[in-house]
Design a protein around this motif. Structure first.
Motif, PDB file in Angstrom:
ATOM      1  N   ARG A 335       0.864  -1.192   0.000  1.00  0.00           N
ATOM      2  CA  ARG A 335       0.000   0.000   0.000  1.00  0.00           C
ATOM      3  C   ARG A 335       0.896   1.236   0.000  1.00  0.00           C
ATOM      4  O   ARG A 335       1.687   1.441   0.921  1.00  0.00           O
ATOM      5  CB  ARG A 335      -0.914   0.002   1.220  1.00  0.00           C
ATOM      6  CG  ARG A 335      -1.863   1.205   1.315  1.00  0.00           C
ATOM      7  CD  ARG A 335      -2.685   1.136   2.591  1.00  0.00           C
ATOM      8  NE  ARG A 335      -3.466   2.352   2.812  1.00  0.00           N
ATOM      9  CZ  ARG A 335      -4.716   2.532   2.389  1.00  0.00           C
ATOM     10  NH1 ARG A 335      -5.325   1.556   1.703  1.00  0.00           N
ATOM     11  NH2 ARG A 335      -5.362   3.653   2.630  1.00  0.00           N
ATOM     12  N   LEU A 336       0.756   2.069  -1.037  1.00  0.00           N
ATOM     13  CA  LEU A 336       1.575   3.256  -1.178  1.00  0.00           C
ATOM     14  C   LEU A 336       0.685   4.492  -1.067  1.00  0.00           C
ATOM     15  O   LEU A 336      -0.283   4.635  -1.824  1.00  0.00           O
ATOM     16  CB  LEU A 336       2.308   3.261  -2.535  1.00  0.00           C
ATOM     17  CG  LEU A 336       3.640   2.494  -2.613  1.00  0.00           C
ATOM     18  CD1 LEU A 336       3.513   1.051  -2.153  1.00  0.00           C
ATOM     19  CD2 LEU A 336       4.198   2.558  -4.029  1.00  0.00           C
ATOM     20  N   GLU A 337       1.007   5.357  -0.128  1.00  0.00           N
ATOM     21  CA  GLU A 337       0.209   6.551   0.121  1.00  0.00           C
ATOM     22  C   GLU A 337       1.061   7.796  -0.081  1.00  0.00           C
ATOM     23  O   GLU A 337       2.227   7.846   0.331  1.00  0.00           O
ATOM     24  CB  GLU A 337      -0.321   6.556   1.556  1.00  0.00           C
ATOM     25  CG  GLU A 337      -1.134   5.336   1.928  1.00  0.00           C
ATOM     26  CD  GLU A 337      -1.482   5.318   3.410  1.00  0.00           C
ATOM     27  OE1 GLU A 337      -1.087   6.277   4.128  1.00  0.00           O
ATOM     28  OE2 GLU A 337      -2.135   4.361   3.855  1.00  0.00           O
ATOM     29  N   ALA A 338       0.458   8.819  -0.712  1.00  0.00           N
ATOM     30  CA  ALA A 338       1.099  10.123  -0.836  1.00  0.00           C
ATOM     31  C   ALA A 338       0.028  11.184  -0.628  1.00  0.00           C
ATOM     32  O   ALA A 338      -1.027  11.148  -1.277  1.00  0.00           O
ATOM     33  CB  ALA A 338       1.743  10.283  -2.208  1.00  0.00           C
ATOM     34  N   LEU A 352      -3.051   7.243  -3.994  1.00  0.00           N
ATOM     35  CA  LEU A 352      -3.191   6.050  -3.168  1.00  0.00           C
ATOM     36  C   LEU A 352      -3.172   4.842  -4.079  1.00  0.00           C
ATOM     37  O   LEU A 352      -3.973   4.738  -5.019  1.00  0.00           O
ATOM     38  CB  LEU A 352      -4.494   6.063  -2.365  1.00  0.00           C
ATOM     39  CG  LEU A 352      -4.825   4.751  -1.633  1.00  0.00           C
ATOM     40  CD1 LEU A 352      -3.755   4.421  -0.590  1.00  0.00           C
ATOM     41  CD2 LEU A 352      -6.199   4.805  -0.987  1.00  0.00           C
ATOM     42  N   ILE A 353      -2.231   3.941  -3.819  1.00  0.00           N
ATOM     43  CA  ILE A 353      -2.183   2.664  -4.535  1.00  0.00           C
ATOM     44  C   ILE A 353      -2.398   1.569  -3.490  1.00  0.00           C
ATOM     45  O   ILE A 353      -1.500   1.283  -2.698  1.00  0.00           O
ATOM     46  CB  ILE A 353      -0.850   2.482  -5.278  1.00  0.00           C
ATOM     47  CG1 ILE A 353      -0.708   3.550  -6.362  1.00  0.00           C
ATOM     48  CG2 ILE A 353      -0.746   1.081  -5.884  1.00  0.00           C
ATOM     49  CD1 ILE A 353       0.591   3.502  -7.130  1.00  0.00           C
ATOM     50  N   HIS A 383       3.700   0.798   2.803  1.00  0.00           N
ATOM     51  CA  HIS A 383       3.536  -0.439   3.568  1.00  0.00           C
ATOM     52  C   HIS A 383       4.071  -1.608   2.734  1.00  0.00           C
ATOM     53  O   HIS A 383       3.828  -1.677   1.519  1.00  0.00           O
ATOM     54  CB  HIS A 383       2.062  -0.676   3.895  1.00  0.00           C
ATOM     55  CG  HIS A 383       1.457   0.381   4.764  1.00  0.00           C
ATOM     56  ND1 HIS A 383       1.169   0.175   6.101  1.00  0.00           N
ATOM     57  CD2 HIS A 383       1.076   1.656   4.494  1.00  0.00           C
ATOM     58  CE1 HIS A 383       0.647   1.275   6.613  1.00  0.00           C
ATOM     59  NE2 HIS A 383       0.579   2.193   5.652  1.00  0.00           N
ATOM     60  N   TYR A 384       4.753  -2.529   3.405  1.00  0.00           N
ATOM     61  CA  TYR A 384       5.377  -3.676   2.739  1.00  0.00           C
ATOM     62  C   TYR A 384       4.866  -4.976   3.354  1.00  0.00           C
ATOM     63  O   TYR A 384       4.658  -5.059   4.559  1.00  0.00           O
ATOM     64  CB  TYR A 384       6.902  -3.613   2.864  1.00  0.00           C
ATOM     65  CG  TYR A 384       7.495  -2.403   2.181  1.00  0.00           C
ATOM     66  CD1 TYR A 384       8.015  -2.477   0.894  1.00  0.00           C
ATOM     67  CD2 TYR A 384       7.511  -1.161   2.826  1.00  0.00           C
ATOM     68  CE1 TYR A 384       8.548  -1.354   0.264  1.00  0.00           C
ATOM     69  CE2 TYR A 384       8.035  -0.038   2.202  1.00  0.00           C
ATOM     70  CZ  TYR A 384       8.548  -0.141   0.923  1.00  0.00           C
ATOM     71  OH  TYR A 384       9.060   0.963   0.292  1.00  0.00           O
TER      72      TYR A 384
END
Length: 566
Positions: A335-338, A352-353, A383-384
């Motif tokens: 989960r990738l947030e910017a 948001l991915i 998040h990983y």
């Protein structure tokens, strides 16, 4: 749409004509048809890759191609594996969005269940044109890698850099590039880097085949010429043409470095990429800057951890428009947030991915610039998933993973293209804030201290510049450019003897470093040591015989030397 790992079942044409793929009669109710309903969906979202000669393994331009892969199309669209669009809706409005609506997905499913009927051929819209050569037409200049690179049949991911020399005699302004990196299925992505000082040549000398390895490539560049554009390519990319005012400069003597990520695919292949350049006669009037947030120093992911988080942030010293965003992680990324926290405390999402996939990374350009006022704080939070439940985990069983360049390592990068608001070039405050931010995170990083020192020198802040440059020299005493700039700072502070020592150390480490020759000559002249100054200045003037300023300065020194001998 990319290759789908699905077994396609052969279906007899007679069955397709009379019954649906599911066995239901196709004429029992009005059903979608290829030409009227399906082709528009495919043409808008899929055929950029799925066309003859494209990067996908089969074409969906014709009815026959779509019918052959009908089941796979329905499965891939229903699961939203295809088209490969990672950003979640409502968290940024991007150009070229390739996300099917629920209605479109239902239409595809109904079409397949009805037997994938063609309908009247006259209803098929005119398909997009895909030029076999260059998508933007014939480039103004084609630059080709001088040496091919051999990609082995197997093994780990490879990162190779091709150094190219544009054949130009005058400064050009580039409005678009098109990268043709090599055979499909071998190339994961590529980035183009402009090298203005030839530092890539030093790296290339280490390889007898030409070019050099490495993923995270940094070329020497002036702090007054920051990176301003995303020059990025991946399979299916539509070349981007910059609006008026956003061109970038290419000077005679500049080099282009194509930083390429290869994935071996079972066969030995030889690649020799080309880059097409499209020029404009309009010089830049807008000056964007690309900034990077990163949290690589936080990456130490335990085996089995399903939700390991890292973050970074940057406070804006200026009002800006955010033009584009480029997230990057490897296969453990989930989960990738910017987002930005505005001065009033509210949150503005940038991206948001929810389910990251490195194979489909991209630069996302906003349909309209996102306005962020001064004082806004840009955040990245990644998040990983390093558990066995992550289907993209490259390690079975999971292993501890740290930051690194291999695909089995991890990264946490977020790049943004910002345009400072207002007329003219307002990048300098952002650069300084970025450099100070880097030093806080990496106090032992030579480049961060040297860059900040150079920027402070340009502001005539010799006192603070000296402190930064002295730290840079302590961290890496073999870098002549740092000694040279430290000498300039010391000279401005009136510490002439110390300045001369730094200039001479720079020339000891690099006898051909002309900047240090020039600064040494000027410092000697100010001390009245004219004969010594002339000796160094002759070297500089000989290297630049067409520089009227240097030739004038040399004549003045020679006149002073002659007067001193009388």
């Amino acid at each position: 749409m990319k290759h789908l790992a699905i077994l396609f079942l052969a279906v007899a044409p007679s069955l397709l004509a009379g019954r649906g793929l599911s066995g239901a009669p196709s004429g029992s109710s009005p059903q979608p048809r290829f030409g009227r309903d399906i082709a528009p969906i495919l043409y808008q979202n899929c055929v950029a890759c799925h066309h003859p000669g494209g990067h996908a393994p089969f074409s969906l331009v014709t009815y026959q191609g779509a019918r052959q892969h009908a089941r796979a199309i329905a499965s891939a669209t229903r699961s939203r594996r295809m088209p490969p669009w990672l950003p979640a809706p409502g968290y940024g409005d991007f150009l070229g969005t390739q996300r099917l609506t629920n209605t479109q997905i239902q239409t595809v499913g109904k079409w397949v269940r009805a037997g994938a009927p063609e309908g009247p051929p006259a209803q098929v819209p005119v398909p997009p044109r895909f030029m076999s050569e260059w998508q933007l037409g014939t480039p103004d200049l084609i630059v080709k890698a001088p040496h091919p690179f051999t990609v082995p049949a197997g093994g780990p991911n490879l990162f190779w850099n091709f150094v190219m020399t544009p054949d130009i005699k005058t400064t050009k302004y580039v409005r678009a590039i098109e990268i043709r990196p090599g055979p499909r299925n071998l190339i994961h992505h590529a980035n183009l880097i402009v090298d203005r000082v030839g530092s890539s040549l030093r790296l290339e000398k280490s390889s007898p085949a030409g070019g050099f390895p490495g993923m995270d490539v940094t070329v020497d560049r002036s702090v007054f010429d920051p990176i301003g554009h995303f020059l990025f390519w991946k399979p299916g990319t539509v070349p981007y043409s910059e609006p008026d005012g956003f061109s970038w400069r290419l000077d005679p003597g500049n080099y282009l470095v194509l930083n390429t990520h290869f994935q071996p695919h079972g066969k030995v292949a030889e690649v020799q990429p080309e880059v097409g350049l499209y020029f404009t006669n309009k010089p830049p009037t807008k000056f964007p800057i690309v900034i990077e947030l990163e949290a690589d120093n936080q990456l130490d992911i335990p085996a089995g951890d399903p939700d390991f988080a890292v973050s970074d942030h940057f406070r804006l010293p200026e009002d800006v428009d955010v033009l584009a965003i480029y997230p990057h992680a490897h296969y453990l990324g989930k989960r990738l947030e910017a987002y930005a926290i505005l001065p009033n405390g509210s949150r503005k999402w940038l991206l948001l991915i929810p389910d990251w996939n490195m194979d489909w990374q991209a630069v996302y350009r906003y349909r309209k610039p996102v306005v962020l006022p001064k004082g806004s704080v840009i955040w990245m939070r990644y998040h990983y998933d390093n558990s066995s439940a992550n289907p993209r985990n490259p390690n079975h069983p999971p292993k501890r993973v740290r930051a690194g360049n291999q695909a089995t390592d991890e990264m946490a990068h977020l790049s943004l293209q910002l345009l400072p608001r207002g007329a003219g070039d307002h990048r300098r405050p952002i650069q300084e804030a970025l450099m100070r931010n880097d030093i806080k995170k990496h106090p032992a990083e030579f480049q961060a201290h040297m860059n900040l020192g150079a920027l402070l020198l340009s502001r005539l802040d010799a006192q603070d510049a000296e402190a930064q440059l002295a730290t840079a020299v302590r961290l890496d005493p073999k870098r002549p450019e740092a000694h040279d700039m430290l000498g300039v700072a010391l000279e401005n502070l009136g510490r002439s003897s110390d300045a001369l020592l730094e200039f001479r150390i720079a020339l000891r480490d690099d006898p051909h470093y002309l900047d240090a020759d020039y600064n040494l000559a000027m410092a000697l002249a100010r001390r009245g040591q004219i004969a010594e100054a002339v000796k160094d200045f002759r070297l500089v003037a000989a290297a630049y015989p067409k520089s009227a300023l240097l030739q004038k300065q040399l004549r003045q020194l020679l006149a002073e030397e002659k007067a001193g001998h009388k």
